[in-house]
Design a protein around this motif. Structure first.
Motif, mmCIF file in Angstrom:
data_model
loop_
_atom_site.group_PDB
_atom_site.id
_atom_site.type_symbol
_atom_site.label_atom_id
_atom_site.label_comp_id
_atom_site.label_asym_id
_atom_site.label_seq_id
_atom_site.Cartn_x
_atom_site.Cartn_y
_atom_site.Cartn_z
ATOM 1 N N GLN A 165 0.835 -1.202 0.000
ATOM 2 C CA GLN A 165 0.000 0.000 0.000
ATOM 3 C C GLN A 165 0.871 1.255 0.000
ATOM 4 O O GLN A 165 0.585 2.214 -0.699
ATOM 5 N N LEU A 166 1.956 1.227 0.783
ATOM 6 C CA LEU A 166 2.850 2.378 0.822
ATOM 7 C C LEU A 166 3.497 2.609 -0.539
ATOM 8 O O LEU A 166 3.601 3.738 -1.003
ATOM 9 N N ARG A 167 3.921 1.513 -1.186
ATOM 10 C CA ARG A 167 4.528 1.646 -2.513
ATOM 11 C C ARG A 167 3.526 2.201 -3.515
ATOM 12 O O ARG A 167 3.864 3.047 -4.341
ATOM 13 N N LEU A 168 2.280 1.727 -3.440
ATOM 14 C CA LEU A 168 1.257 2.221 -4.365
ATOM 15 C C LEU A 168 0.974 3.702 -4.126
ATOM 16 O O LEU A 168 0.827 4.473 -5.075
ATOM 17 N N THR A 169 0.902 4.108 -2.872
ATOM 18 C CA THR A 169 0.664 5.510 -2.544
ATOM 19 C C THR A 169 1.820 6.367 -3.041
ATOM 20 O O THR A 169 1.613 7.426 -3.635
ATOM 21 N N HIS A 170 3.047 5.894 -2.820
ATOM 22 C CA HIS A 170 4.233 6.633 -3.274
ATOM 23 C C HIS A 170 4.228 6.751 -4.792
ATOM 24 O O HIS A 170 4.482 7.831 -5.348
ATOM 25 N N LEU A 171 3.920 5.661 -5.483
ATOM 26 C CA LEU A 171 3.870 5.671 -6.937
ATOM 27 C C LEU A 171 2.790 6.638 -7.431
ATOM 28 O O LEU A 171 3.021 7.413 -8.362
ATOM 29 N N ARG A 172 1.641 6.618 -6.793
ATOM 30 C CA ARG A 172 0.560 7.524 -7.183
ATOM 31 C C ARG A 172 1.001 8.982 -6.999
ATOM 32 O O ARG A 172 0.768 9.829 -7.858
#
Length: 143
Positions: free
Chosen positions: A105-112
């Motif tokens: 989830q953190l990686r997805l948020t960072h990517l977004r």
């Protein structure tokens, strides 16, 4: 009395078998979390839920038998110890899987967030004085 003891041994052995199966499911769950295979993960979660319900029922059954007037054999003691060990392993694997989901989830948020920054920079224009000014994206969406 001997029949009841035999039933207890069978019940604990079944519990060990179920916890072993749960441990394998948790291992597979981690692989699916890592590979982001959402459809397979949802199917596995359904299977995991059913197994957890069966484990809970079996646990209640074992607990009732232990509280009944019966002698716990050394074999039962060994099976109970194995059951507790498997339970601890399953708790640990669950924590690992939870961390993997959180990290995902953190990686997805960072990517977004990175994508939003890139889009904002792409839409950046300059006014007549050479000062940066946010432009519009497509149909009236401004950065």
């Amino acid at each position: 009395m001997a029949e009841q003891g035999h039933n207890l041994t069978k019940a604990i052995a079944k519990q060990v078998e179920q916890l072993s199966a749960l441990s394998l499911i948790l291992e597979k769950e981690l692989q699916l979390i890592s590979s982001r295979d959402a459809e397979s993960l949802m199917n596995l979660l359904d299977e995991k839920t059913q197994l957890l319900e069966a484990i809970q029922k079996q646990d209640i059954s074992v607990e009732r038998m232990i509280h009944a007037p019966t002698d716990i054999t050394p074999e039962d003691e060994a099976l109970l110890a194995k059951s507790k060990s498997l339970l601890e392993d399953c708790k640990y694997r669950t924590q690992v899987n939870q961390k993997a989901v959180e990290q995902g989830q953190l990686r997805l948020t960072h990517l977004r967030n990175l994508m939003m920054e890139v889009r904002a920079k792409e839409s950046l224009t300059y006014d007549k004085k050479g000062k940066p000014k946010g432009g519009t994206l497509g149909s009236g969406v401004s950065a």
